[in-house]
Design an enzyme around this catalytic site. Structure first.
Site, PDB file in Angstrom:
ATOM      1  N   GLU A   1      39.210  58.477  21.618  1.00 53.39           N
ATOM      2  CA  GLU A   1      40.150  57.478  21.263  1.00 53.39           C
ATOM      3  C   GLU A   1      41.139  56.712  22.241  1.00 53.39           C
ATOM      4  OE1 GLU A   1      40.455  58.206  16.292  1.00 53.39           O
ATOM      5  OE2 GLU A   1      42.555  58.487  17.704  1.00 53.39           O
TER       6      GLU A   1
ATOM      7  N   HIS B   1      21.121  77.785  26.498  1.00 48.15           N
ATOM      8  CA  HIS B   1      19.832  78.043  25.885  1.00 48.15           C
ATOM      9  C   HIS B   1      19.485  77.129  24.772  1.00 48.15           C
ATOM     10  CE1 HIS B   1      19.495  82.296  27.400  1.00 48.15           C
ATOM     11  NE2 HIS B   1      20.756  82.108  27.455  1.00 48.15           N
TER      12      HIS B   1
ATOM     13  N   LYS C   1      36.367  51.701   7.978  1.00 46.47           N
ATOM     14  CA  LYS C   1      37.157  51.910   6.968  1.00 46.47           C
ATOM     15  C   LYS C   1      36.836  50.428   5.954  1.00 46.47           C
ATOM     16  CE  LYS C   1      40.646  54.722   8.694  1.00 46.47           C
ATOM     17  NZ  LYS C   1      42.215  55.077   9.189  1.00 46.47           N
TER      18      LYS C   1
END
Length: 441
Positions: free
Chosen positions: A283, A304, A418
């Protein structure tokens, strides 16, 4: 205190270029210290380790003591992003991996997703336990925590009654405005203030982080002491300042085409520290078409899975290893008369020695494979050293973002999704956007 080693990048950069980037980072350091850069109205985090009043800590202790007297053994912390990641990473790091500590409640987190199954399962647990809630939100209207809070507020009220509910819900919110502030005033909830000059991702040393960490049974005063000591260490305007070195090297590597930084840990207790770090740097720096993409792996497990890609995949990355110098416990490999697993050569060795040798082996292999590597060292995992690590990465983030030419303290892009979500949920006032989006999907 936090130490840094940039030697694993030496074969990838010129010494003269590194010195040039150190000079740039020192200019950014000056900007951060002087408080005259972009976003300078969000610099309250810089002095939290020394400015946090004892009364605030006493008030946190008071909530802890009150809930203990009520027999509370489950605390649901509701928040998203910076309103929960710092607390969660500290609690995960400091807790026993498998056993809940006696004398402190279990702390779980809600409001950080919109999974119906997750919320239902959190309610399942709450119904079997003596439950209290901490809601963390400045506005009170962020969708994910607002939905979770509405659901848990209703549950607490129905289960314990209105009067008792007012003592089982604590809000961490804005000082004077917002839905949670208004509700707290109306319902009589105890409240703690999120400072106006501290952004969410820098808020772990405010009540946003300190309250849940203390409720989980950990020493927030020691955490603040570690942060305060690290704060003093980072005040020197010097090429040896670890925050300056980190900012300089990561920006140099970025300009040399390394656009992905992988935070590597060799202790599973630090998985959520990486999640906190990813938000902090993602951010703070990911804007204006710029920024290093923050990723993470937890070794040796991820050797792995992701190890193949890191070793031989696209050469766009560098690694920062968060190394813990001292394990808290000691477990040794024993001898076996049959030696079917061929491990007798390790008999008498500590498991942590094997972990350290794996880390060094990976370092050599990855550098040979074209992946630069820095190391950030802390002494051990405890409250003091976590506080130091929190402050180091926050301060270094400010220096790094200013070196990049970015405002570290805003996040304009967070609002884009949003608006679309509100439109699709048919929130009043978004009717035009609803029709526009429906045409596109």
């Amino acid at each position: 205190m936090v130490k840094i080693n940039v030697g694993g990048c030496g074969s990838f950069v010129k010494d003269s270029d590194y010195k040039s980037y150190v000079a740039k980072a020192l200019d950014a350091f000056d900007t951060l210290k002087a408080g005259n850069g972009a976003g300078n109205d969000f610099l309250g985090w810089k002095t939290l380790p020394v400015d946090t009043p004892e009364k605030l800590l006493d008030d946190i202790d008071s909530v802890k003591a009150d809930w203990k007297s009520k027999g509370v053994d489950l605390v649901v912390v509701i928040g998203i992003g910076g309103s929960y990641l710092g607390a969660r990473c500290a609690i995960e790091a400091l807790s026993h991996s498998f056993i809940r500590p006696e004398g402190s409640p279990q702390v779980i987190f809600a409001g950080n997703n919109l999974s119906e199954d997750y919320i239902a399962e959190a309610l399942d647990l709450a119904k079997t336990r003596n439950t209290a809630v901490v809601v963390i939100s400045k506005s009170g209207t962020t969708t994910e925590p607002a939905i979770a809070f509405r659901i848990f507020k209703e549950y607490i009220g129905k289960t314990y009654g209105a009067t008792e509910a007012s003592q089982r819900i604590v809000a961490v919110t804005d000082a004077s405005k917002g839905a949670v502030t208004t509700l707290s005033d109306n319902m009589g909830y105890r409240t703690f203030v999120v400072p106006d000059n501290v952004g969410g991702r820098y808020s772990v040393l405010t009540p946003v982080g300190l309250l849940p960490i203390a409720l989980a049974g950990f020493d927030i005063r020691a955490m603040l002491r570690g942060a305060a000591d690290e704060m003093k260490e980072l005040q020197a305007r010097s090429a040896e300042n670890p925050a300056v070195q980190y900012a300089a090297m990561r920006n140099l590597l970025y300009d040399n085409g390394k656009a992905v930084e992988i935070l590597v840990s060799y202790n599973p207790k630090l998985v959520y520290f990486a999640e906190w770090w990813k938000q902090l740097y993602g951010e703070s720096e990911g804007k204006e078409g710029k920024g290093i993409f923050p990723a993470s792996v937890a070794n040796t497990a991820d050797l792995h899975s992701m190890g193949q890609f890191i070793q031989e995949g696209s050469r766009v990355m560098f690694e920062t290893v968060l190394n813990v110098e001292k394990a808290a416990r000691e477990v040794c490999v024993g001898p076996d008369p049959d030696n079917l697993d061929c491990l007798n050569y390790l008999a008498g060795s500590r498991v942590e020695h094997c972990n350290a040798m794996a880390r060094l082996g990976v370092k050599v292999a990855h550098i040979d494979g074209g992946v630069p590597q820095m190391e950030v060292d802390i002494e051990k995992i405890d409250e003091y050293n976590l506080g130091a690590a929190f402050y180091f990465f926050e301060f270094a983030c400010g220096v790094s973002a200013y070196t990049l030419g970015i405002n570290p303290f805003n996040q304009p892009g967070v609002e884009a999704y949003k608006k679309n979500m509100f439109a699709l949920l048919r929130k009043p006032g978004y009717e035009a956007q609803t029709e526009e989006i429906l045409k596109r999907i």
